[in-house]
Scaffold this active site. Structure first.
Site, PDB file in Angstrom:
ATOM      1  N   ASP A  71       0.026  -8.425  14.118  1.00 41.79           N
ATOM      2  CA  ASP A  71      -0.414  -7.764  13.616  1.00 41.79           C
ATOM      3  C   ASP A  71      -1.744  -6.963  13.202  1.00 41.79           C
ATOM      4  O   ASP A  71      -2.547  -7.698  12.861  1.00 41.79           O
ATOM      5  CB  ASP A  71       0.097  -8.644  11.628  1.00 41.79           C
ATOM      6  CG  ASP A  71      -0.074  -7.104  10.449  1.00 41.79           C
ATOM      7  OD1 ASP A  71      -0.427  -6.046  10.981  1.00 41.79           O
ATOM      8  OD2 ASP A  71       0.077  -8.325   9.368  1.00 41.79           O
ATOM      9  N   HIS A 109       3.383  -5.365  11.656  1.00 41.11           N
ATOM     10  CA  HIS A 109       2.907  -5.659  10.029  1.00 41.11           C
ATOM     11  C   HIS A 109       4.049  -5.960   9.032  1.00 41.11           C
ATOM     12  O   HIS A 109       4.338  -6.567   7.594  1.00 41.11           O
ATOM     13  CB  HIS A 109       2.430  -5.211   9.341  1.00 41.11           C
ATOM     14  CG  HIS A 109       1.342  -4.965   7.914  1.00 41.11           C
ATOM     15  ND1 HIS A 109       0.614  -5.484   7.248  1.00 41.11           N
ATOM     16  CD2 HIS A 109       1.417  -4.029   7.175  1.00 41.11           C
ATOM     17  CE1 HIS A 109       0.593  -6.212   6.284  1.00 41.11           C
ATOM     18  NE2 HIS A 109       1.078  -4.746   6.263  1.00 41.11           N
ATOM     19  N   SER A 165       1.406  -7.751   2.441  1.00 40.51           N
ATOM     20  CA  SER A 165      -0.117  -6.547   2.359  1.00 40.51           C
ATOM     21  C   SER A 165      -0.636  -6.621   0.603  1.00 40.51           C
ATOM     22  O   SER A 165      -1.331  -7.022   0.687  1.00 40.51           O
ATOM     23  CB  SER A 165       0.997  -5.308   2.872  1.00 40.51           C
ATOM     24  OG  SER A 165      -0.495  -4.701   3.809  1.00 40.51           O
ATOM     25  N   GLN A 166      -0.491  -4.963   1.188  1.00 41.59           N
ATOM     26  CA  GLN A 166      -1.992  -4.962  -0.562  1.00 41.59           C
ATOM     27  C   GLN A 166      -1.893  -5.604  -1.791  1.00 41.59           C
ATOM     28  O   GLN A 166      -1.959  -6.287  -2.359  1.00 41.59           O
ATOM     29  CB  GLN A 166      -1.036  -3.483  -0.771  1.00 41.59           C
ATOM     30  CG  GLN A 166      -2.517  -3.226  -1.896  1.00 41.59           C
ATOM     31  CD  GLN A 166      -2.173  -1.329  -3.111  1.00 41.59           C
ATOM     32  OE1 GLN A 166      -2.910  -0.939  -2.757  1.00 41.59           O
ATOM     33  NE2 GLN A 166      -0.823  -1.191  -2.799  1.00 41.59           N
ATOM     34  N   TYR A 201       0.761  -0.921   0.123  1.00 41.67           N
ATOM     35  CA  TYR A 201       0.266  -0.452  -0.089  1.00 41.67           C
ATOM     36  C   TYR A 201       1.168   1.121  -0.007  1.00 41.67           C
ATOM     37  O   TYR A 201       1.711   1.492   1.026  1.00 41.67           O
ATOM     38  CB  TYR A 201      -0.197   0.349   1.122  1.00 41.67           C
ATOM     39  CG  TYR A 201      -1.723   1.061   1.278  1.00 41.67           C
ATOM     40  CD1 TYR A 201      -3.175   0.598   0.901  1.00 41.67           C
ATOM     41  CD2 TYR A 201      -2.005   2.127   2.026  1.00 41.67           C
ATOM     42  CE1 TYR A 201      -4.381   1.572   0.971  1.00 41.67           C
ATOM     43  CE2 TYR A 201      -3.279   3.187   2.358  1.00 41.67           C
ATOM     44  CZ  TYR A 201      -3.984   2.683   1.110  1.00 41.67           C
ATOM     45  OH  TYR A 201      -5.192   3.734   1.356  1.00 41.67           O
TER      46      TYR A 201
END
Length: 324
Positions: free
Chosen positions: A272, A302, A186-187, A92
């Site tokens: 996370d 994260h 992540s993203q 992200y």
């Protein structure tokens, strides 16, 4: 932050309450059909980087709406025969950055295709791809752009770009299309799950601490961005909860996971708060393939496994890409 989500034994059986739209498959078939009405027009321009051992290409291809999307394509120097390819999606706020930051997979002997994320790349890893499409009022960030209508939602464009990125990578003559993997963190992990559900013949996927999963739980469990962008939007736009959750249901990694066919290596971190472990397990538990694994990092946030997860991927992925 100590452990805040469900205990590990409960995570192993956790199932999302996200409701899949009845027209989910129709929505995505139509979306991809519209994108494919545009010529892919994948172009690979050699770039001089000063790097030894790899050849780098500046990529442009037509994504959603025929919009130009950028990327990097990295090959081991002197490649003459088609190689398996790793298609990577970015976290992200980030962009494709500079080529020398993408050496891992070419160093391991694979072709490596990195997709820039439209409209992003000004938080870290500079981007080169604009997002020509507009949207209605939104909270700063990307999570609420067009959120009142699934057809206008930002991630409809991104996920479509990602499918077209796989097609662009496979179009290169030095890529063995039958040995294509998708991965990202992540993203990028959420995008990987979407691609895994929309491209039926991938050889493997590796979603690392994936975002964009189990929206009903994520948006009410964590107060950290990016999920919190949705909460801030609904704090102002009172009474739109059901409308927003309906839009998000077309983009939930849980529903893409349920359509996955490729072997998969997931990861999660139990501290996370950005992508809570229950939301990752929601996708993992929905994934219907026997050949799946999940790496669990108990005392990490994260950042997850970071280089340890890359090492796990380097052990796991070649077994799925070098066969045949």
């Amino acid at each position: 932050m100590a452990l805040f989500d469900l205990p590990l034994d409960q995570l192993a059986g956790y199932r999302s309450r996200s409701t899949e739209p009845a027209d989910f498959d129709e929505f995505w078939a139509k979306t991809l059909g519209e994108a494919r009405s545009h010529d892919l027009d994948a172009r690979f321009e050699p770039v001089e980087t000063g790097l030894a051992g790899v050849d780098v290409f500046d990529v442009t291809f037509a994504g959603f709406g025929g919009h130009p999307v950028k990327g990097w394509f990295v090959l081991p120097s002197g490649t003459t025969e088609p190689l398996p390819v790793v298609v990577q999606f970015i976290g992200y706020g980030g962009g494709r950055g500079l080529p020398h930051t993408h050496l891992l997979w070419a160093s391991a002997g694979f072709a490596h295709f990195v997709m820039d994320t439209r409209g992003q790349g000004s938080t870290w890893g500079g981007g080169s791809t604009p997002d020509p499409a507009g949207s209605g009022p939104a909270v700063p960030g990307y999570m609420t752009r067009g959120i009142d209508d699934p057809h206008a939602y930002y991630y409809r464009r991104v996920f479509t770009d990602a499918v077209r990125a796989v097609e662009a990578a496979r179009s290169h003559p030095l890529v063995d299309a039958a040995r294509t993997a998708a991965l990202g963190g992540s993203q990028g992990g959420g995008i990987t799950l979407a691609v895994g559900g929309l491209v039926p013949d991938l050889a493997a996927i590796a979603p690392d601490v994936p975002f964009l999963c189990d929206f009903p739980r994520a948006t009410t469990l964590t107060d950290k961005d990016p999920y919190r962008e949705i909460g801030r939007y609904l704090k102002t736009h009172r009474g739109r909860d059901a409308e927003v959750q309906r839009t998000l249901s077309y983009f939930d990694g849980v529903h893409f996971a349920a359509r996955g066919r490729a072997p998969a290596l997931f990861s999660t971190a139990l501290e996370d708060q950005t992508c809570p472990p229950s939301t990752v397990f929601a996708a993992f538990n929905a994934y219907p393939v026997e050949d799946k694994e999940i790496e669990v990092y108990t005392f990490n946030d994260h950042e997850g496994g970071g280089p340890y997860q890359e090492a796990a991927q380097l052990r796991w992925l070649p077994q799925r890409l070098t066969a045949g």
